[in-house]
Write a protein that holds these residues in place. Structure first.
Motif, PDB file in Angstrom:
ATOM      1  N   ALA A  64       1.071  -1.094   0.603  1.00 50.99           N
ATOM      2  CA  ALA A  64      -0.134   0.509  -0.406  1.00 50.99           C
ATOM      3  C   ALA A  64       1.065   1.400   0.037  1.00 50.99           C
ATOM      4  CB  ALA A  64      -1.077   0.096   0.906  1.00 50.99           C
ATOM      5  N   ALA A  65       1.974   1.532   0.934  1.00 52.72           N
ATOM      6  CA  ALA A  65       2.776   2.406   0.839  1.00 52.72           C
ATOM      7  C   ALA A  65       3.378   2.714  -0.525  1.00 52.72           C
ATOM      8  CB  ALA A  65       3.652   2.330   1.709  1.00 52.72           C
ATOM      9  N   LEU A  66       3.573   1.793  -0.898  1.00 49.76           N
ATOM     10  CA  LEU A  66       4.662   1.613  -2.486  1.00 49.76           C
ATOM     11  C   LEU A  66       3.364   2.710  -3.622  1.00 49.76           C
ATOM     12  CD1 LEU A  66       6.165   1.127  -4.760  1.00 49.76           C
ATOM     13  CD2 LEU A  66       5.198  -1.845  -5.027  1.00 49.76           C
ATOM     14  N   ALA A  67       2.666   1.473  -3.962  1.00 49.94           N
ATOM     15  CA  ALA A  67       0.944   2.522  -4.153  1.00 49.94           C
ATOM     16  C   ALA A  67       0.857   3.421  -3.723  1.00 49.94           C
ATOM     17  CB  ALA A  67      -0.408   1.572  -3.862  1.00 49.94           C
ATOM     18  N   ALA A  68       0.902   3.542  -2.732  1.00 49.32           N
ATOM     19  CA  ALA A  68       0.620   5.459  -2.145  1.00 49.32           C
ATOM     20  C   ALA A  68       1.528   6.550  -2.920  1.00 49.32           C
ATOM     21  CB  ALA A  68       0.700   5.502  -1.560  1.00 49.32           C
ATOM     22  N   THR A 113      -2.601  -2.987  -7.782  1.00 48.06           N
ATOM     23  CA  THR A 113      -3.418  -2.174  -8.716  1.00 48.06           C
ATOM     24  C   THR A 113      -4.849  -1.827  -8.935  1.00 48.06           C
ATOM     25  OG1 THR A 113      -2.847  -4.856 -10.447  1.00 48.06           O
ATOM     26  CG2 THR A 113      -5.071  -3.720 -10.905  1.00 48.06           C
ATOM     27  N   GLN A 114      -5.715  -1.934  -7.482  1.00 51.03           N
ATOM     28  CA  GLN A 114      -6.278  -2.035  -7.806  1.00 51.03           C
ATOM     29  C   GLN A 114      -6.608  -0.470  -7.058  1.00 51.03           C
ATOM     30  OE1 GLN A 114      -9.963  -2.060  -8.493  1.00 51.03           O
ATOM     31  NE2 GLN A 114     -10.263  -4.307  -6.955  1.00 51.03           N
ATOM     32  N   ALA A 260      -9.092  -6.956   5.379  1.00 54.83           N
ATOM     33  CA  ALA A 260      -9.037  -7.266   6.954  1.00 54.83           C
ATOM     34  C   ALA A 260      -7.331  -6.470   7.427  1.00 54.83           C
ATOM     35  CB  ALA A 260      -8.934  -8.520   6.917  1.00 54.83           C
ATOM     36  N   ASP A 261      -6.653  -6.182   6.862  1.00 57.71           N
ATOM     37  CA  ASP A 261      -5.132  -6.096   6.943  1.00 57.71           C
ATOM     38  C   ASP A 261      -5.428  -4.301   6.933  1.00 57.71           C
ATOM     39  OD1 ASP A 261      -2.167  -4.596   6.227  1.00 57.71           O
ATOM     40  OD2 ASP A 261      -2.171  -6.857   6.087  1.00 57.71           O
ATOM     41  N   PRO A 262      -5.010  -3.977   8.431  1.00 56.51           N
ATOM     42  CA  PRO A 262      -4.444  -3.166   8.608  1.00 56.51           C
ATOM     43  C   PRO A 262      -3.829  -1.793   7.736  1.00 56.51           C
ATOM     44  CG  PRO A 262      -3.856  -4.573  10.277  1.00 56.51           C
ATOM     45  CD  PRO A 262      -5.092  -5.167   9.547  1.00 56.51           C
ATOM     46  N   GLY A 263      -2.561  -2.641   7.297  1.00 52.60           N
ATOM     47  CA  GLY A 263      -1.768  -1.582   6.896  1.00 52.60           C
ATOM     48  C   GLY A 263      -2.440  -0.811   5.557  1.00 52.60           C
ATOM     49  N   ALA A 264      -2.622  -1.876   4.694  1.00 52.66           N
ATOM     50  CA  ALA A 264      -3.934  -2.670   3.607  1.00 52.66           C
ATOM     51  C   ALA A 264      -4.824  -1.092   3.881  1.00 52.66           C
ATOM     52  CB  ALA A 264      -4.103  -3.185   2.783  1.00 52.66           C
ATOM     53  N   ARG A 265      -5.235  -0.717   4.036  1.00 52.96           N
ATOM     54  CA  ARG A 265      -6.779  -0.485   4.386  1.00 52.96           C
ATOM     55  C   ARG A 265      -6.399   1.121   5.119  1.00 52.96           C
ATOM     56  NH1 ARG A 265      -8.906  -3.715   8.586  1.00 52.96           N
ATOM     57  NH2 ARG A 265      -8.821  -1.877   9.547  1.00 52.96           N
TER      58      ARG A 265
END
Length: 268
Positions: A64-68, A113-114, A260-265
């Motif tokens: 998620a951090a990479l995508a950001a 991707t999302q 369900a993954d807090p980091g991803a959310r």
């Protein structure tokens, strides 16, 4: 026309050779890897000062951090090549109790991707690295219940990736193109050497088809399809992908695990 192309798992094997090939053709390549040292070496090998992004795909928070970070630096990604994957691992479980093969091979590219979809144009492409090894998906095992051997986990994770590629194409008929590709069996990658103990075939077989999937006209209307490079043609994936009910269950399970993954959310 030069395109901006993000390649995951780009520090060795097919990913690195694909990056070199695309950079030599004048495209802007963004390299992802797990190791800062290997990323620096890959950037030097590719040449032209490509951007690099470090993330451990077994940790969805890092994905998620990479995508950001990519979205902060770029307003547009023309092609995303989800190449990163694993087969043989010393520890098959993540700290959260999930099977690491499913996390790296299925969940991480789905989340990436999302999260990047808002900056991938309708004319863009998402190329997912599938495999000739595909097996019916044990949804409970994907969720961390039960244990699978390395080949079973790998084959199931690759079919799950192929299924979500197909289903995402169905959900986005206007584009971008989503295509799953078996780049060729037993190519000379680190994964093949470590997993099967063989030298493998010429890596350019895999890099060439990834470049075609990313750029060529033959893939422009192939959204939702699977390309088997062993056969040299588009082909049906494992028959379970054609089971609409099972495909929906697989995608729902992927979405639930990512959510369900807090980091991803927090980042996504």
């Amino acid at each position: 026309m030069s395109k901006t192309i993000l390649i995951t798992g780009a520090t060795d094997g097919i990913g690195l050779l694909t990056a070199k090939t695309l950079a030599e053709a004048g495209h802007k390549v963004l390299l992802h890897g797990r190791s800062a040292g290997k990323l620096a070496a890959a950037a030097q090998a590719v040449g032209g000062a490509p951007e690099t992004f470090r993330a451990d795909f077994s940790q969805l928070a890092e994905v998620a951090a990479l995508a950001a970070e990519v979205r902060a630096r770029h307003q547009r990604i023309d092609v995303l090549i989800n190449n990163a994957g694993i087969l043989k691992v010393a520890e098959p479980r993540t700290s959260g109790g999930l099977d690491v093969r499913f996390v790296v091979n299925t969940l991480a590219p789905y989340l990436l991707t999302q999260t990047l979809l808002p900056i991938i144009p309708a004319t863009g492409r998402v190329v997912n690295l599938s495999s000739a090894a595909q097996a019916p998906v044990d949804i409970a095992a994907m969720g961390g219940k039960g244990a699978l051997d390395q080949m079973a986990a790998y084959a199931q994770s690759k079919l799950a990736l192929t299924i979500w590629s197909q289903e995402m194409a169905r959900a986005h008929p206007e584009g971008p193109v989503f295509v799953a590709v078996n780049p060729g069996s037993l190519l000379a990658s680190k994964m093949v050497k470590e997993g099967f103990g063989v030298a493998g075939s010429d890596l350019s077989i895999g890099a060439d088809i990834l470049c075609r999937a990313a750029l060529s006209e033959e893939f422009a209307s192939a959204s939702g399809r699977y390309y088997d490079n062993d056969a040299g043609a588009f082909a049906p994936p494992h028959r379970e992908a054609a089971n609409a009910g099972k495909a929906a269950q697989v995608v729902a399970a992927i979405e639930a695990l990512v959510a369900a993954d807090p980091g991803a959310r927090s980042e996504g």
